[in-house]
Write a protein that holds these residues in place. Structure first.
Motif, PDB file in Angstrom:
ATOM      1  N   PRO A 256       0.816  -1.216   0.000  1.00  0.00           N
ATOM      2  CA  PRO A 256       0.000   0.000   0.000  1.00  0.00           C
ATOM      3  C   PRO A 256       0.849   1.265   0.000  1.00  0.00           C
ATOM      4  O   PRO A 256       2.017   1.257   0.402  1.00  0.00           O
ATOM      5  N   MET A 257       0.237   2.344  -0.459  1.00  0.00           N
ATOM      6  CA  MET A 257       0.929   3.634  -0.519  1.00  0.00           C
ATOM      7  C   MET A 257       1.008   4.268   0.853  1.00  0.00           C
ATOM      8  O   MET A 257       0.096   4.135   1.673  1.00  0.00           O
ATOM      9  N   LEU A 258       2.075   5.001   1.081  1.00  0.00           N
ATOM     10  CA  LEU A 258       2.223   5.740   2.328  1.00  0.00           C
ATOM     11  C   LEU A 258       1.230   6.902   2.349  1.00  0.00           C
ATOM     12  O   LEU A 258       0.914   7.485   1.304  1.00  0.00           O
ATOM     13  N   GLY A 259       0.782   7.234   3.535  1.00  0.00           N
ATOM     14  CA  GLY A 259      -0.095   8.386   3.713  1.00  0.00           C
ATOM     15  C   GLY A 259      -1.528   8.164   3.292  1.00  0.00           C
ATOM     16  O   GLY A 259      -2.318   9.108   3.272  1.00  0.00           O
ATOM     17  N   ASP A 260      -1.885   6.926   2.942  1.00  0.00           N
ATOM     18  CA  ASP A 260      -3.252   6.654   2.501  1.00  0.00           C
ATOM     19  C   ASP A 260      -4.101   6.246   3.701  1.00  0.00           C
ATOM     20  O   ASP A 260      -3.874   5.198   4.300  1.00  0.00           O
ATOM     21  N   PRO A 261      -5.105   7.076   4.067  1.00  0.00           N
ATOM     22  CA  PRO A 261      -5.916   6.761   5.248  1.00  0.00           C
ATOM     23  C   PRO A 261      -6.949   5.667   4.995  1.00  0.00           C
ATOM     24  O   PRO A 261      -7.529   5.134   5.932  1.00  0.00           O
ATOM     25  N   LYS A 262      -7.154   5.315   3.733  1.00  0.00           N
ATOM     26  CA  LYS A 262      -8.233   4.393   3.375  1.00  0.00           C
ATOM     27  C   LYS A 262      -7.710   3.022   2.945  1.00  0.00           C
ATOM     28  O   LYS A 262      -8.164   1.987   3.431  1.00  0.00           O
ATOM     29  N   TYR A 263      -6.745   3.010   2.047  1.00  0.00           N
ATOM     30  CA  TYR A 263      -6.195   1.750   1.527  1.00  0.00           C
ATOM     31  C   TYR A 263      -4.846   1.510   2.210  1.00  0.00           C
ATOM     32  O   TYR A 263      -3.798   1.868   1.683  1.00  0.00           O
ATOM     33  N   LYS A 264      -4.897   0.938   3.389  1.00  0.00           N
ATOM     34  CA  LYS A 264      -3.691   0.861   4.220  1.00  0.00           C
ATOM     35  C   LYS A 264      -3.623  -0.478   4.938  1.00  0.00           C
ATOM     36  O   LYS A 264      -4.590  -1.243   4.989  1.00  0.00           O
ATOM     37  N   ASN A 265      -2.458  -0.763   5.508  1.00  0.00           N
ATOM     38  CA  ASN A 265      -2.307  -1.871   6.445  1.00  0.00           C
ATOM     39  C   ASN A 265      -1.480  -1.367   7.623  1.00  0.00           C
ATOM     40  O   ASN A 265      -1.117  -0.175   7.684  1.00  0.00           O
TER      41      ASN A 265
END
Length: 334
Positions: A256-265
């Motif tokens: 997952p991308m850094l700083g993503d509040p929705k698509y995260k782990n």
């Protein structure tokens, strides 16, 4: 422009593949998304005689039944944007000619308005005028994604640019900082996506191709550089244009991308402290509506610069066209 009678209009050749709701918004910009969806759901809008959803893709030559529509507001009642906002809008210009406008959209600025969104790109376009002088959106970027956003300055130019996106003639290159090191370093993600309600929020998730809500989604990626095993800088090229496609695909393969509040782990949340979404629409190559090609790059946003600084990346390390070296994923598309 508005209509009080039923009309039948034809889809222009340059609009092949354009979504039905965007086709309507292009002609009647005063219509809201909710109004268009309601007209489609009730069967008042029809395509080639059949019911169609607001997000249906149109084909060149198709007949669209246009029902009576609400009148556009009186232009004199429209609140003009301030000279400060107009100057701000002009400061975002990366490229402009008589037919095309390319902006460097900042992170945090929505492309279109909503219930709680009053400042957005669509509103700022009033800096160029109203009516036929007003530039038209032909694609979208997420609110928190920065970078290249192209618009048509005439109806004809907008139709041709939209057609280029629909026919996959537009080559988009995004940069992102992602967790871990993708394996293989370069690859192709072919994972259909669908919108699903998850924990009181709507997300886009990979689904079985046979799922009735599945939409084909394909993303090509190349690893540009690594910050050890924790993190990678990748270039991404979407070959379809689904909502949140890049973010959902990178999460799906475990990066997952850094700083993503929705698509995260858990790992991305840990590495993201203090960072905004690390996704930037870096480069666009697209046929010009009249002749030749447009090649535009957007400088890094302040949000991406912070990520690059923190993990020691240098933007000059990247090949401007990282996908041109060899075919990947067995697709052989260029």
């Amino acid at each position: 422009m508005s209509t009080r009678e039923v009309k039948t209009l034809y889809v222009d050749a340059g609009e092949d593949g354009v979504r039905l709701d965007r086709w309507f918004r292009r002609r009647w910009p005063h219509l809201t998304q909710i109004q268009i969806q309601k007209l489609a759901r009730s069967g008042q809008i029809r395509v080639d005689g059949a019911r169609a959803k607001a997000d249906s893709r149109l084909s060149a030559g198709s007949q669209v039944r246009v029902p009576p529509l609400p009148d556009a507001p009186d232009p004199s009642e429209k609140k003009a944007i301030s000279s400060r906002d107009a100057a701000y809008a002009k400061s975002l210009v990366l490229y402009e000619d008589e037919e095309v406008l390319v902006l460097n959209k900042p992170a945090g600025l929505a492309v279109q308005g909503g219930t709680k969104t009053t400042q957005h790109v669509d509103r700022l376009l009033s800096a160029w005028g109203e009516g036929l002088e007003r530039p038209r959106l032909v694609h979208r970027l997420d609110r928190d994604t920065s970078g290249v956003l192209v618009l048509g300055k005439t109806p004809g130019a907008a139709a041709k640019l939209s057609g280029a996106f629909a026919r996959r003639k537009a080559q988009k290159t995004y940069w992102a900082l992602v967790v871990g090191n993708p394996t293989p370093q370069d690859g192709w993600i072919d994972a259909p996506l669908a919108k699903k309600g998850i924990n009181d929020r709507e997300m886009v998730v990979p689904v079985d191709p046979k799922d009735p809500k599945a939409e084909p989604a394909e993303t090509e990626y190349v690893t540009v550089s690594r910050a050890g095993p924790r993190l990678s800088w990748v270039a991404l090229r979407p070959h379809t244009g689904r909502t949140h496609q890049l973010r959902a695909h990178m999460l799906a393969i475990g990066h997952p991308m850094l700083g993503d509040p929705k698509y995260k782990n858990e790992k991305s949340a840990e590495l993201s402290e203090g960072l905004q979404l690390q996704l930037h629409a870096r480069r666009l190559v697209i046929p010009h509506p009249s002749a030749g090609m447009i090649v535009v790059e957007a400088p890094l946003s302040k949000e991406m610069k912070e990520g690059f600084r923190r993990f020691g990346f240098d933007e000059h390390e990247a090949d401007p066209e990282p996908f041109g070296r060899k075919p990947r994923g067995g697709k052989g598309r260029r």
